[in-house]
Design an enzyme around this catalytic site. Structure first.
Site, PDB file in Angstrom:
ATOM      1  N   LYS A  22      35.598  37.754  18.755  1.00  0.00           N
ATOM      2  CA  LYS A  22      35.533  39.165  18.377  1.00  0.00           C
ATOM      3  C   LYS A  22      34.280  39.820  18.945  1.00  0.00           C
ATOM      4  O   LYS A  22      34.321  40.925  19.492  1.00  0.00           O
ATOM      5  CB  LYS A  22      35.528  39.294  16.847  1.00  0.00           C
ATOM      6  CG  LYS A  22      35.417  40.738  16.358  1.00  0.00           C
ATOM      7  CD  LYS A  22      35.128  40.836  14.875  1.00  0.00           C
ATOM      8  CE  LYS A  22      33.635  40.773  14.630  1.00  0.00           C
ATOM      9  NZ  LYS A  22      33.193  41.598  13.481  1.00  0.00           N
ATOM     10  N   ASN A  23      33.150  39.122  18.829  1.00  0.00           N
ATOM     11  CA  ASN A  23      31.874  39.711  19.235  1.00  0.00           C
ATOM     12  C   ASN A  23      31.695  39.762  20.751  1.00  0.00           C
ATOM     13  O   ASN A  23      30.686  40.292  21.226  1.00  0.00           O
ATOM     14  CB  ASN A  23      30.717  38.948  18.590  1.00  0.00           C
ATOM     15  CG  ASN A  23      30.639  39.193  17.092  1.00  0.00           C
ATOM     16  OD1 ASN A  23      31.160  40.197  16.592  1.00  0.00           O
ATOM     17  ND2 ASN A  23      30.012  38.287  16.362  1.00  0.00           N
ATOM     18  N   ARG A  92      31.113  48.541  12.848  1.00  0.00           N
ATOM     19  CA  ARG A  92      29.823  48.886  13.430  1.00  0.00           C
ATOM     20  C   ARG A  92      29.838  48.849  14.955  1.00  0.00           C
ATOM     21  O   ARG A  92      29.061  49.536  15.618  1.00  0.00           O
ATOM     22  CB  ARG A  92      28.751  47.926  12.901  1.00  0.00           C
ATOM     23  CG  ARG A  92      27.371  48.277  13.397  1.00  0.00           C
ATOM     24  CD  ARG A  92      26.296  47.387  12.806  1.00  0.00           C
ATOM     25  NE  ARG A  92      24.998  47.842  13.256  1.00  0.00           N
ATOM     26  CZ  ARG A  92      24.414  47.445  14.376  1.00  0.00           C
ATOM     27  NH1 ARG A  92      25.024  46.595  15.150  1.00  0.00           N
ATOM     28  NH2 ARG A  92      23.228  47.918  14.729  1.00  0.00           N
ATOM     29  N   CYS A 116      30.416  45.799   7.666  1.00  0.00           N
ATOM     30  CA  CYS A 116      30.166  45.014   6.455  1.00  0.00           C
ATOM     31  C   CYS A 116      28.911  45.496   5.738  1.00  0.00           C
ATOM     32  O   CYS A 116      27.938  45.900   6.359  1.00  0.00           O
ATOM     33  CB  CYS A 116      29.995  43.532   6.796  1.00  0.00           C
ATOM     34  SG  CYS A 116      31.516  42.712   7.276  1.00  0.00           S
ATOM     35  N   ARG A 121      21.433  47.913   9.301  1.00  0.00           N
ATOM     36  CA  ARG A 121      21.485  47.573  10.729  1.00  0.00           C
ATOM     37  C   ARG A 121      21.287  48.870  11.490  1.00  0.00           C
ATOM     38  O   ARG A 121      22.223  49.486  11.975  1.00  0.00           O
ATOM     39  CB  ARG A 121      22.827  46.901  11.055  1.00  0.00           C
ATOM     40  CG  ARG A 121      23.026  45.610  10.294  1.00  0.00           C
ATOM     41  CD  ARG A 121      24.119  44.755  10.876  1.00  0.00           C
ATOM     42  NE  ARG A 121      25.423  45.152  10.391  1.00  0.00           N
ATOM     43  CZ  ARG A 121      26.543  44.468  10.638  1.00  0.00           C
ATOM     44  NH1 ARG A 121      26.500  43.374  11.359  1.00  0.00           N
ATOM     45  NH2 ARG A 121      27.702  44.873  10.183  1.00  0.00           N
ATOM     46  N   PRO A 122      20.039  49.332  11.577  1.00  0.00           N
ATOM     47  CA  PRO A 122      19.767  50.662  12.115  1.00  0.00           C
ATOM     48  C   PRO A 122      20.061  50.765  13.602  1.00  0.00           C
ATOM     49  O   PRO A 122      20.022  49.783  14.337  1.00  0.00           O
ATOM     50  CB  PRO A 122      18.274  50.856  11.838  1.00  0.00           C
ATOM     51  CG  PRO A 122      17.714  49.467  11.780  1.00  0.00           C
ATOM     52  CD  PRO A 122      18.813  48.625  11.177  1.00  0.00           C
ATOM     53  N   VAL A 123      20.354  52.003  14.035  1.00  0.00           N
ATOM     54  CA  VAL A 123      20.638  52.259  15.443  1.00  0.00           C
ATOM     55  C   VAL A 123      19.418  52.823  16.157  1.00  0.00           C
ATOM     56  O   VAL A 123      19.522  53.249  17.305  1.00  0.00           O
ATOM     57  CB  VAL A 123      21.827  53.240  15.582  1.00  0.00           C
ATOM     58  CG1 VAL A 123      23.095  52.643  15.011  1.00  0.00           C
ATOM     59  CG2 VAL A 123      21.508  54.578  14.911  1.00  0.00           C
ATOM     60  N   ASP A 124      18.258  52.803  15.497  1.00  0.00           N
ATOM     61  CA  ASP A 124      17.082  53.409  16.116  1.00  0.00           C
ATOM     62  C   ASP A 124      16.698  52.726  17.423  1.00  0.00           C
ATOM     63  O   ASP A 124      16.200  53.369  18.346  1.00  0.00           O
ATOM     64  CB  ASP A 124      15.898  53.410  15.151  1.00  0.00           C
ATOM     65  CG  ASP A 124      15.459  52.009  14.740  1.00  0.00           C
ATOM     66  OD1 ASP A 124      16.336  51.185  14.423  1.00  0.00           O
ATOM     67  OD2 ASP A 124      14.245  51.737  14.727  1.00  0.00           O
ATOM     68  N   GLN A 125      16.949  51.394  17.524  1.00  0.00           N
ATOM     69  CA  GLN A 125      16.625  50.690  18.759  1.00  0.00           C
ATOM     70  C   GLN A 125      17.529  51.136  19.898  1.00  0.00           C
ATOM     71  O   GLN A 125      17.096  51.253  21.044  1.00  0.00           O
ATOM     72  CB  GLN A 125      16.732  49.180  18.555  1.00  0.00           C
ATOM     73  CG  GLN A 125      15.773  48.626  17.503  1.00  0.00           C
ATOM     74  CD  GLN A 125      14.317  48.874  17.838  1.00  0.00           C
ATOM     75  OE1 GLN A 125      13.838  48.485  18.892  1.00  0.00           O
ATOM     76  NE2 GLN A 125      13.602  49.539  16.942  1.00  0.00           N
ATOM     77  N   ASP A 308      25.737  34.315  11.097  1.00  0.00           N
ATOM     78  CA  ASP A 308      27.185  34.406  10.885  1.00  0.00           C
ATOM     79  C   ASP A 308      27.803  33.091  10.419  1.00  0.00           C
ATOM     80  O   ASP A 308      28.998  33.045  10.118  1.00  0.00           O
ATOM     81  CB  ASP A 308      27.882  34.866  12.168  1.00  0.00           C
ATOM     82  CG  ASP A 308      27.846  36.378  12.340  1.00  0.00           C
ATOM     83  OD1 ASP A 308      27.380  37.066  11.419  1.00  0.00           O
ATOM     84  OD2 ASP A 308      28.287  36.865  13.400  1.00  0.00           O
ATOM     85  N   ILE A 330      17.877  37.258   8.748  1.00  0.00           N
ATOM     86  CA  ILE A 330      18.429  38.326   9.588  1.00  0.00           C
ATOM     87  C   ILE A 330      18.855  39.542   8.763  1.00  0.00           C
ATOM     88  O   ILE A 330      18.449  40.666   9.043  1.00  0.00           O
ATOM     89  CB  ILE A 330      19.618  37.801  10.413  1.00  0.00           C
ATOM     90  CG1 ILE A 330      19.223  36.549  11.204  1.00  0.00           C
ATOM     91  CG2 ILE A 330      20.125  38.887  11.353  1.00  0.00           C
ATOM     92  CD1 ILE A 330      18.115  36.749  12.208  1.00  0.00           C
ATOM     93  N   ARG A 400      39.358  41.227   9.722  1.00  0.00           N
ATOM     94  CA  ARG A 400      38.534  41.902  10.729  1.00  0.00           C
ATOM     95  C   ARG A 400      38.020  40.926  11.775  1.00  0.00           C
ATOM     96  O   ARG A 400      37.705  41.327  12.907  1.00  0.00           O
ATOM     97  CB  ARG A 400      37.344  42.602  10.068  1.00  0.00           C
ATOM     98  CG  ARG A 400      37.690  43.849   9.264  1.00  0.00           C
ATOM     99  CD  ARG A 400      36.436  44.531   8.722  1.00  0.00           C
ATOM    100  NE  ARG A 400      35.462  44.662   9.798  1.00  0.00           N
ATOM    101  CZ  ARG A 400      34.187  44.290   9.705  1.00  0.00           C
ATOM    102  NH1 ARG A 400      33.729  43.753   8.611  1.00  0.00           N
ATOM    103  NH2 ARG A 400      33.367  44.457  10.734  1.00  0.00           N
TER     104      ARG A 400
END
Length: 420
Positions: A22-23, A92, A116, A121-125, A308, A330, A400
């Site tokens: 999936k990833n 995400r 999930c 899990r910020p998107v700032d990066q 995971d 994590i 998922r």
């Protein structure tokens, strides 16, 4: 809402085929947006998140066609470089559309992601890195609104060093950099096998990438990418989940297509626990004929022990011999499965990021509720060994990320069925 009913106490025997990851599939579907030429992906898993990505790509105006395990994408007709909230609120990975859309079209409108509830899990990066490449990104009404800075006709190469190791950030920057002007250097890059697989797909499309699989990746931008065919790498987390299932339920199973070199940390722990594991170019075999010894671990970025796999290995530890410590580094909310495992008779104590697990001789069946994707898998593993009947509710989380898990377990001799 579907549930799984499991009658515990059956060992597992036979062969199971590990599906595509999936990833890897999700970013590779987004990579197809980088070109107007057709892309074919093989070994694409049948998952809810993958289906959501199909809808997202089709909503943009691209053509997408599924042929069993193959997917054909034609983004030459793409007219709307947008990812609306309605389509991405459960996934995400939609943030991975941002880099390709911005690189190819010079603008994008992407909803802030869901997924999930395992922590922030910020998107700032992502924003910081793309800004370094010449993007202007504003967050408005729950959306990232991105465009090129005045005077630019395409993104420009840059040196990007993230504050933390970020898998989706590395993927977004790598895809965007393929069409940027000049060289991009990604430092503190993630090293996961799925990133290597994405890079290999991009190279087949004409990208110039070096260093993928290390912490420093070099990308030399090109004018355009072209048609390609690529096979999605096998899912190491699905393989690890089945390894833990056999470790708990005992038996002998061959995991076809599984890659041992992608699971070193997990396999090392299983061997220390007492499992007999062999790897071949065709897959991994595991044999367990006794109660294993519990193993402690600390999650960290690849090639360390994967977050995971934390929940699944914890489920194995609940019925293994001994008391161990697990440290989750994590995600801050990734122990939500603990209360459900305790309902099945597990002995687990939580103190912040640390879980102390004392193995018990047996678990007992009960009704439990899945809270996220990997938590779902841990409850299935526990249900396989619990005495009596276990009902796992809210398995839409499981769907998922696992391709027909209950059917694969049935083929191995488990007493498990889906209740609609």
């Amino acid at each position: 809402m579907d549930k799984l009913k499991i009658q515990g106490g059956h060992s597992l025997h036979g062969e199971v085929t590990i599906s595509g990851a999936k990833n890897a599939a999700l970013p590779e579907l987004c990579a197809a947006l980088l070109t107007a030429s057709p892309i074919r992906l093989d070994n694409v898993p049948h998952l809810d998140d993958v289906n959501t990505m199909f809808k997202l790509i089709a909503n943009m105006g691209a053509k997408i066609e599924r042929q069993e395990n193959a997917v054909l994408i034609d983004a030459s007709t793409l007219t709307k470089p947008e990812a609306p909230y309605e389509l991405v609120k459960t996934m995400r990975a939609a943030v991975l559309a941002l880099g390709p859309l911005l690189a190819r079209f010079g603008h994008a409108h992407v909803s802030l992601p869901g997924g999930c509830a395992i922590g922030s899990r910020p998107v700032d990066q992502h924003i910081k890195g793309l800004q370094a490449m010449g993007a202007i990104i504003d967050v408005e009404h729950g959306y990232m609104v991105a465009r090129l800075a005045p005077g630019l006709t395409r993104l420009k190469g840059a040196r990007i060093t993230t504050d933390m190791v970020t898998v989706t950030g590395t993927e977004n920057f790598m895809m965007a950099a393929c069409l940027a002007e000049g060289e991009t250097i990604l430092e503190n890059a993630a090293q996961e096998p799925e990133i290597v697989d994405l890079a290999e797909m991009l190279i087949k499309m004409g990208a110039q990438i070096q260093g993928h699989g290390t912490s420093k990746i070099h990308i030399q931008g090109v004018e355009a990418l072209h048609a390609a065919q690529h096979q999605v790498v096998a899912d190491r987390i699905e393989a690890g989940t089945f390894l833990c299932a056999v470790g708990a339920a005992q038996g002998k199973v061959f995991l076809k297509h599984a890659r041992a070199d992608h699971l070193d940390a997990v396999i090392d722990k299983l061997i220390e626990a007492g499992a007999f594991i062999q790897s071949t170019p065709e897959g991994i075999s595991i044999e367990v004929d006794k109660r294993l010894k519990a193993q402690g671990f600390r999650t960290t970025e690849y090639p360390g022990f994967p977050t995971d796999m934390q929940a699944q290995f914890m489920a194995l530890n609940t019925i293994s011999e001994g008391t161990i410590k697990i440290t989750e580094t994590i995600f801050e909310n990734r122990y939500m499965h603990v209360n459900e495992l305790v309902r099945l008779g597990a002995n687990i104590q939580i103190d912040g990021k640390v879980a102390m697990v004392e193995g018990v001789a047996k678990l007992s069946g009960a009704t439990v509720m899945a809270t996220d994707l990997r938590a779902s898998a841990s409850l299935v593993i526990a249900g396989l060994v619990a005495e009596g009947e276990t009902i796992v509710d809210r398995i839409y989380h499981l769907d998922r990320g696992y391709d027909q898990m209950e059917i694969k377990l049935q083929l191995l001799g488990a007493d498990i069925q889906r209740l609609s």
